[in-house]
Design a protein around this motif. Structure first.
Motif, PDB file in Angstrom:
ATOM      1  N   ILE A  78       0.829  -1.203   0.000  1.00  0.00           N
ATOM      2  CA  ILE A  78       0.000   0.000   0.000  1.00  0.00           C
ATOM      3  C   ILE A  78       0.865   1.256   0.000  1.00  0.00           C
ATOM      4  O   ILE A  78       1.993   1.269   0.496  1.00  0.00           O
ATOM      5  CB  ILE A  78      -0.963   0.021   1.198  1.00  0.00           C
ATOM      6  CG1 ILE A  78      -0.198   0.106   2.519  1.00  0.00           C
ATOM      7  CG2 ILE A  78      -1.880  -1.181   1.185  1.00  0.00           C
ATOM      8  CD1 ILE A  78      -1.105   0.339   3.718  1.00  0.00           C
ATOM      9  N   VAL A  79       0.305   2.328  -0.581  1.00  0.00           N
ATOM     10  CA  VAL A  79       0.982   3.616  -0.672  1.00  0.00           C
ATOM     11  C   VAL A  79       0.249   4.670   0.144  1.00  0.00           C
ATOM     12  O   VAL A  79       0.840   5.387   0.940  1.00  0.00           O
ATOM     13  CB  VAL A  79       1.096   4.070  -2.141  1.00  0.00           C
ATOM     14  CG1 VAL A  79       1.612   5.504  -2.226  1.00  0.00           C
ATOM     15  CG2 VAL A  79       2.009   3.129  -2.915  1.00  0.00           C
ATOM     16  N   GLY A  80      -1.072   4.782  -0.048  1.00  0.00           N
ATOM     17  CA  GLY A  80      -1.828   5.804   0.660  1.00  0.00           C
ATOM     18  C   GLY A  80      -3.229   5.909   0.114  1.00  0.00           C
ATOM     19  O   GLY A  80      -3.756   4.982  -0.507  1.00  0.00           O
ATOM     20  N   GLN A  81      -3.838   7.082   0.320  1.00  0.00           N
ATOM     21  CA  GLN A  81      -5.231   7.309  -0.029  1.00  0.00           C
ATOM     22  C   GLN A  81      -5.385   8.647  -0.723  1.00  0.00           C
ATOM     23  O   GLN A  81      -4.756   9.638  -0.337  1.00  0.00           O
ATOM     24  CB  GLN A  81      -6.092   7.280   1.238  1.00  0.00           C
ATOM     25  CG  GLN A  81      -7.567   7.508   0.985  1.00  0.00           C
ATOM     26  CD  GLN A  81      -8.332   7.729   2.274  1.00  0.00           C
ATOM     27  OE1 GLN A  81      -7.720   7.868   3.331  1.00  0.00           O
ATOM     28  NE2 GLN A  81      -9.646   7.780   2.199  1.00  0.00           N
ATOM     29  N   VAL A  82      -6.229   8.696  -1.759  1.00  0.00           N
ATOM     30  CA  VAL A  82      -6.498   9.942  -2.476  1.00  0.00           C
ATOM     31  C   VAL A  82      -7.279  10.887  -1.567  1.00  0.00           C
ATOM     32  O   VAL A  82      -8.330  10.532  -1.040  1.00  0.00           O
ATOM     33  CB  VAL A  82      -7.294   9.668  -3.769  1.00  0.00           C
ATOM     34  CG1 VAL A  82      -7.659  10.992  -4.459  1.00  0.00           C
ATOM     35  CG2 VAL A  82      -6.496   8.775  -4.717  1.00  0.00           C
ATOM     36  N   ILE A  83      -6.757  12.094  -1.381  1.00  0.00           N
ATOM     37  CA  ILE A  83      -7.435  13.083  -0.535  1.00  0.00           C
ATOM     38  C   ILE A  83      -7.970  14.256  -1.343  1.00  0.00           C
ATOM     39  O   ILE A  83      -8.762  15.047  -0.837  1.00  0.00           O
ATOM     40  CB  ILE A  83      -6.482  13.621   0.558  1.00  0.00           C
ATOM     41  CG1 ILE A  83      -5.214  14.198  -0.074  1.00  0.00           C
ATOM     42  CG2 ILE A  83      -6.151  12.530   1.554  1.00  0.00           C
ATOM     43  CD1 ILE A  83      -4.294  14.886   0.908  1.00  0.00           C
ATOM     44  N   THR A 126       3.757   7.602  11.290  1.00  0.00           N
ATOM     45  CA  THR A 126       4.567   8.332  12.273  1.00  0.00           C
ATOM     46  C   THR A 126       5.244   9.565  11.682  1.00  0.00           C
ATOM     47  O   THR A 126       6.043  10.202  12.353  1.00  0.00           O
ATOM     48  CB  THR A 126       5.648   7.407  12.858  1.00  0.00           C
ATOM     49  OG1 THR A 126       6.495   6.942  11.798  1.00  0.00           O
ATOM     50  CG2 THR A 126       5.015   6.216  13.563  1.00  0.00           C
ATOM     51  N   GLY A 127       4.951   9.863  10.421  1.00  0.00           N
ATOM     52  CA  GLY A 127       5.606  11.006   9.786  1.00  0.00           C
ATOM     53  C   GLY A 127       6.878  10.641   9.064  1.00  0.00           C
ATOM     54  O   GLY A 127       7.633  11.510   8.648  1.00  0.00           O
ATOM     55  N   GLY A 128       7.131   9.380   8.918  1.00  0.00           N
ATOM     56  CA  GLY A 128       8.336   8.911   8.247  1.00  0.00           C
ATOM     57  C   GLY A 128       8.946   7.740   8.982  1.00  0.00           C
ATOM     58  O   GLY A 128       8.813   7.622  10.201  1.00  0.00           O
ATOM     59  N   GLY A 129       9.596   6.830   8.269  1.00  0.00           N
ATOM     60  CA  GLY A 129      10.192   5.666   8.902  1.00  0.00           C
ATOM     61  C   GLY A 129       9.155   4.593   9.171  1.00  0.00           C
ATOM     62  O   GLY A 129       8.110   4.519   8.514  1.00  0.00           O
ATOM     63  N   PRO A 130       9.374   3.731  10.177  1.00  0.00           N
ATOM     64  CA  PRO A 130       8.451   2.627  10.454  1.00  0.00           C
ATOM     65  C   PRO A 130       7.080   3.116  10.901  1.00  0.00           C
ATOM     66  O   PRO A 130       6.940   4.178  11.508  1.00  0.00           O
ATOM     67  CB  PRO A 130       9.157   1.856  11.571  1.00  0.00           C
ATOM     68  CG  PRO A 130      10.583   2.286  11.530  1.00  0.00           C
ATOM     69  CD  PRO A 130      10.567   3.696  11.041  1.00  0.00           C
ATOM     70  N   ASP A 158       8.805   1.815  -0.134  1.00  0.00           N
ATOM     71  CA  ASP A 158       9.592   2.997   0.214  1.00  0.00           C
ATOM     72  C   ASP A 158       8.941   4.193  -0.478  1.00  0.00           C
ATOM     73  O   ASP A 158       9.137   4.428  -1.674  1.00  0.00           O
ATOM     74  CB  ASP A 158      11.041   2.831  -0.245  1.00  0.00           C
ATOM     75  CG  ASP A 158      11.932   3.969   0.212  1.00  0.00           C
ATOM     76  OD1 ASP A 158      11.398   4.979   0.720  1.00  0.00           O
ATOM     77  OD2 ASP A 158      13.161   3.860   0.063  1.00  0.00           O
ATOM     78  N   THR A 159       8.153   4.956   0.252  1.00  0.00           N
ATOM     79  CA  THR A 159       7.385   6.043  -0.351  1.00  0.00           C
ATOM     80  C   THR A 159       8.262   7.186  -0.849  1.00  0.00           C
ATOM     81  O   THR A 159       7.786   8.041  -1.600  1.00  0.00           O
ATOM     82  CB  THR A 159       6.363   6.600   0.657  1.00  0.00           C
ATOM     83  OG1 THR A 159       7.035   6.986   1.865  1.00  0.00           O
ATOM     84  CG2 THR A 159       5.314   5.544   0.984  1.00  0.00           C
ATOM     85  N   LEU A 195       0.142   9.804   2.080  1.00  0.00           N
ATOM     86  CA  LEU A 195       0.904   8.565   2.205  1.00  0.00           C
ATOM     87  C   LEU A 195       0.562   7.826   3.490  1.00  0.00           C
ATOM     88  O   LEU A 195       0.116   8.428   4.477  1.00  0.00           O
ATOM     89  CB  LEU A 195       2.399   8.876   2.159  1.00  0.00           C
ATOM     90  CG  LEU A 195       2.910   9.542   0.874  1.00  0.00           C
ATOM     91  CD1 LEU A 195       4.393   9.880   1.005  1.00  0.00           C
ATOM     92  CD2 LEU A 195       2.669   8.646  -0.339  1.00  0.00           C
ATOM     93  N   VAL A 196       0.801   6.530   3.472  1.00  0.00           N
ATOM     94  CA  VAL A 196       0.520   5.702   4.648  1.00  0.00           C
ATOM     95  C   VAL A 196       1.420   6.086   5.818  1.00  0.00           C
ATOM     96  O   VAL A 196       1.115   5.785   6.969  1.00  0.00           O
ATOM     97  CB  VAL A 196       0.671   4.215   4.274  1.00  0.00           C
ATOM     98  CG1 VAL A 196       2.141   3.867   4.034  1.00  0.00           C
ATOM     99  CG2 VAL A 196       0.072   3.306   5.323  1.00  0.00           C
ATOM    100  N   THR A 197       2.523   6.770   5.519  1.00  0.00           N
ATOM    101  CA  THR A 197       3.429   7.209   6.587  1.00  0.00           C
ATOM    102  C   THR A 197       3.010   8.532   7.217  1.00  0.00           C
ATOM    103  O   THR A 197       3.652   8.986   8.177  1.00  0.00           O
ATOM    104  CB  THR A 197       4.858   7.355   6.025  1.00  0.00           C
ATOM    105  OG1 THR A 197       4.818   8.197   4.860  1.00  0.00           O
ATOM    106  CG2 THR A 197       5.441   6.003   5.651  1.00  0.00           C
ATOM    107  N   ASP A 198       1.976   9.174   6.681  1.00  0.00           N
ATOM    108  CA  ASP A 198       1.494  10.435   7.244  1.00  0.00           C
ATOM    109  C   ASP A 198       1.023  10.225   8.689  1.00  0.00           C
ATOM    110  O   ASP A 198       0.405   9.195   9.000  1.00  0.00           O
ATOM    111  CB  ASP A 198       0.345  10.967   6.388  1.00  0.00           C
ATOM    112  CG  ASP A 198      -0.152  12.309   6.881  1.00  0.00           C
ATOM    113  OD1 ASP A 198       0.499  13.317   6.589  1.00  0.00           O
ATOM    114  OD2 ASP A 198      -1.181  12.323   7.592  1.00  0.00           O
TER     115      ASP A 198
END
Length: 286
Positions: free
Chosen positions: A157-162, A197-201, A258-259, A173-176
């Motif tokens: 997965i990457v994320g969701q259209v906003i 978490t804003g980046g990383g795991p 890796d976004t 992005l899923v990391t948001d």
């Protein structure tokens, strides 16, 4: 007259030295006699000069030829250097095209294997604001992309259209930090939530302490949040913390995608996004 002789005495002397043996040879050649003392003296004096002049002339000719050869070699080296640069650029372009073809082939194979329509798109922009980690893609409402749809790659997965406009769309992005994804452990089917978490795991949350989770377990989407279809890879568990007290256990999830290196994505046009309240990222986090 004396001034002319004084000015040109050196060339005249050299000319005399060169002509004297010839004149002596012509005068004595018809008589068939051997060289006398005068002939020998003239030859002894003029021979070193002749040899020096001959060597100088031959050296000048050789130097000129070497210079011409060197210019030819330099021209050839310049041409070869330019050809080498052109060939290297062509090789790099071919390598980039080959890698792009491989990515697109994986994307096409994934789209053919998944039920429902998938809309391909390229990443054309990155949001530099840390509070909202998002990218802009090259497909929008004209291609059938709408707010609330999920975005994936063959890796996960990457994320969701906003936000979607005529020909573009923005993807959170899923990391948001606001992202929440309903997940499950593929091996044990235990359910939880993957939080950005804003980046990383990502953070594994809402996983009951009694559930069976181990480091290295594959985390996939559960399909219960109304956004992502079930079974899409999210990442792998790492840094598991099994607490002795409390209801939940915690862990990190290393994202499968890796976004920061996204180039091509698929927008999943499935009924899952329509189930999200309002079809928004906020609906995903509730």
């Amino acid at each position: 007259m004396w001034s002319l002789l004084k000015r040109y005495y050196r060339p005249l002397f050299v000319g005399f030295l060169l002509l004297a043996p010839l004149v002596a040879f012509l005068l004595g050649g018809s008589k068939g006699r051997g060289p006398n003392f005068v002939d020998r003296a003239i030859i002894a004096v003029t021979s070193p000069v002749q040899q020096g002049l001959t060597s100088a002339i031959e050296g000048a000719v050789a130097a000129g030829q070497n210079y011409l050869d060197l210019r030819g070699v330099r021209r050839e080296n310049d041409a070869l250097r330019l050809e080498n640069l052109q060939l290297r650029a062509a090789v790099q372009a071919l390598g980039e095209s080959r890698m792009e073809n491989e990515r697109l082939r994986k994307l096409l194979n994934y789209a053919q294997a998944e039920p429902g329509p998938e809309i391909p798109a390229r990443v054309v922009g990155v949001n530099p604001v840390a509070k909202l980690l998002s990218v802009r893609i090259s497909s929008g409402e004209q291609q059938g992309v709408f707010r609330g749809m999920s975005v994936v790659t063959p890796d996960g997965i990457v994320g969701q259209v906003i936000r979607a406009t005529g020909g573009y769309a923005d993807v959170a992005l899923v990391t948001d930090p606001q992202s929440r994804v309903a997940v499950r452990v593929q091996r044990s089917r235990a359910r939880g939530t993957a939080a950005g978490t804003g980046g990383g795991p990502l953070k594994l949350e809402n996983m009951l302490r009694t559930e069976d989770v181990e480091d290295g377990d594959l985390i996939i989407t559960a399909g219960t949040d109304g956004i992502y279809p079930p079974g899409v890879v999210v990442g792998r568990v790492t840094g598991l913390e099994k607490k002795e007290h409390g209801m939940f256990q915690g862990a990190d999830i290393v994202p499968a995608v890796d976004t920061s290196k996204l180039e091509e994505v698929l927008v999943v046009g499935s009924p899952y996004s329509a189930m999200a309240p309002g079809g928004t990222a906020e609906g995903a986090s509730k």
